[in-house]
Motif scaffolding. Structure first.
Motif, mmCIF file in Angstrom:
data_model
loop_
_atom_site.group_PDB
_atom_site.id
_atom_site.type_symbol
_atom_site.label_atom_id
_atom_site.label_comp_id
_atom_site.label_asym_id
_atom_site.label_seq_id
_atom_site.Cartn_x
_atom_site.Cartn_y
_atom_site.Cartn_z
ATOM 1 N N ALA A 210 1.027 -0.975 0.072
ATOM 2 C CA ALA A 210 -0.003 0.024 -0.104
ATOM 3 C C ALA A 210 1.034 0.954 -0.214
ATOM 4 N N SER A 211 0.517 2.357 -0.361
ATOM 5 C CA SER A 211 1.374 3.669 -0.573
ATOM 6 C C SER A 211 -0.204 4.437 0.101
ATOM 7 N N PHE A 212 0.273 5.327 0.859
ATOM 8 C CA PHE A 212 -0.611 6.308 1.063
ATOM 9 C C PHE A 212 -2.177 6.992 0.722
ATOM 10 N N GLN A 213 -2.767 7.544 0.666
ATOM 11 C CA GLN A 213 -4.084 7.745 0.086
ATOM 12 C C GLN A 213 -4.723 8.676 0.373
ATOM 13 N N PRO A 214 -4.143 9.568 0.334
ATOM 14 C CA PRO A 214 -4.713 11.170 1.627
ATOM 15 C C PRO A 214 -6.168 11.101 1.342
ATOM 16 N N GLN A 215 -6.959 11.338 1.897
ATOM 17 C CA GLN A 215 -9.047 11.582 1.716
ATOM 18 C C GLN A 215 -8.794 12.595 1.217
ATOM 19 N N ARG A 216 -9.201 13.176 0.122
ATOM 20 C CA ARG A 216 -9.566 14.848 -0.142
ATOM 21 C C ARG A 216 -10.864 14.352 -1.457
ATOM 22 N N ARG A 217 -12.163 13.456 -1.242
ATOM 23 C CA ARG A 217 -13.147 13.241 -1.085
ATOM 24 C C ARG A 217 -14.145 13.793 0.157
ATOM 25 N N HIS A 218 -13.154 15.161 0.584
ATOM 26 C CA HIS A 218 -15.097 16.186 0.793
ATOM 27 C C HIS A 218 -15.129 17.164 1.004
ATOM 28 N N THR A 219 -15.677 17.924 1.655
ATOM 29 C CA THR A 219 -16.132 19.418 1.372
ATOM 30 C C THR A 219 -15.859 20.836 2.095
ATOM 31 N N ASP A 220 -15.208 20.113 3.045
ATOM 32 C CA ASP A 220 -14.253 21.502 3.625
ATOM 33 C C ASP A 220 -13.348 22.285 2.975
ATOM 34 N N GLU A 221 -13.396 23.369 2.135
ATOM 35 C CA GLU A 221 -12.251 23.906 1.742
ATOM 36 C C GLU A 221 -11.121 24.454 2.544
ATOM 37 N N ALA A 222 -11.271 24.884 3.858
ATOM 38 C CA ALA A 222 -10.382 25.158 4.685
ATOM 39 C C ALA A 222 -9.243 24.221 4.483
ATOM 40 N N ILE A 223 -9.829 22.716 5.248
ATOM 41 C CA ILE A 223 -9.020 21.853 5.760
ATOM 42 C C ILE A 223 -8.549 21.437 4.403
ATOM 43 N N LEU A 224 -9.149 21.256 3.470
ATOM 44 C CA LEU A 224 -8.246 20.964 2.062
ATOM 45 C C LEU A 224 -7.590 21.809 1.504
#
Length: 282
Positions: A210-224
């Motif tokens: 496995a390789s690290f797959q950052p979770q970007r499937r969200h709607t929090d623009e600040a965290i993105l």
């Protein structure tokens, strides 16, 4: 003993043909009355267009008529749900007739096993709610998002709970098939199949692949925005307070929202980025 293998459109053929070959070898090692009858089915009973441009003929379709709630004769002892490729490349809703059929087979006593991303289909039946499951490591975040009620253990190769089996990604169909041979026919036959087919019995997880797959499937623009900044600055001396200030949040608010959006604490996220970078160098 009867096994029904389900193949869906645009799926990798090895997730069903691989188990069939391993079960066929097991059949050759046991008395005739202990052999498994195998049936390959598709939802419509028609040929299946698979990955790689292949078209595979099937024996028919699931026997929907016999899959009732009355406790009548069980139609199969083992259901295998083949991999479906990447779930993002197909509709999130699965054929309701297939889901009903899988559920009813299970309620009538069948074992049900999923190969790789076939776990998405199995989870969609609701049978895995509250149960342990695994899937391909690349799809773990998506699985958690769609099925938060399932206890996903993506680091392991195989899960088994209450006659429900899941295997990890890709070639883990080999591990699952040998595991099922062991369940159905015992250690001697399973070990002989593994030796004949040169299958390593020491694989217990998929973390090493496995390789690290950052979770970007969200709607929090600040965290993105913080994630985007970290992509270029993860080697810096990162302060949680400084990260929080970038998006005008208190440290406590930042940590809570970051965890909620990415399923990782900020510190664990940064460490994972650093570890993945080091792996690439090695």
């Amino acid at each position: 003993m009867k096994c029904t293998l389900l193949l869906l459109d645009n799926s990798p053929v090895t997730s069903v043909t691989g188990p069939m070959e391993i079960f066929s070898l097991a059949n050759s090692l046991v008395p005739r009355d202990q052999r498994m009858q195998m049936q390959l089915v598709s939802p419509s009973g028609n040929d299946v267009a698979c990955l790689g441009g292949l078209s595979l003929s099937v024996h028919g379709q699931p026997d929907y008529e016999k899959a009732d709630d009355s406790g009548n004769e069980q139609t199969t002892d083992l259901v295998i749900v083949g991999a479906i490729g990447h779930p993002d490349h197909r509709p999130a809703e699965y054929d309701s007739n297939i889901l009903d059929w899988i559920r009813k087979q299970y309620y009538q006593g069948s074992r049900v096993a999923s190969i790789c991303t076939g776990s998405f289909v199995l989870a969609a039946t609701g049978l895995l709610d509250g149960m342990a499951a695994t899937t391909h490591w690349q799809c773990a975040s998506l699985f958690r998002q769609r099925f938060p009620q399932v206890k996903l253990k993506e680091q392991v190769m195989i899960t088994e709970q209450e006659r429900l089996f899941c295997s990890a990604g890709a070639s883990a169909y080999q591990d699952m098939s040998i595991y099922l041979v062991r369940v159905l026919w015992g250690d001697v036959i399973a070990d002989q199949c593994a030796k004949t087919l040169l299958i390593d019995l020491d694989r217990h997880g998929q973390s090493q692949y496995a390789s690290f797959q950052p979770q970007r499937r969200h709607t929090d623009e600040a965290i993105l925005s913080v994630q985007n900044w970290l992509d270029a600055h993860f080697t810096d001396d990162v302060s949680m307070v400084a990260l929080a200030e970038k998006v005008h949040l208190s440290e406590r608010q930042f940590k809570r929202r970051f965890k909620q959006a990415t399923q990782e604490s900020p510190l664990a996220y940064v460490q994972a980025l650093r570890i993945e970078s080091a792996k690439q160098v090695l």
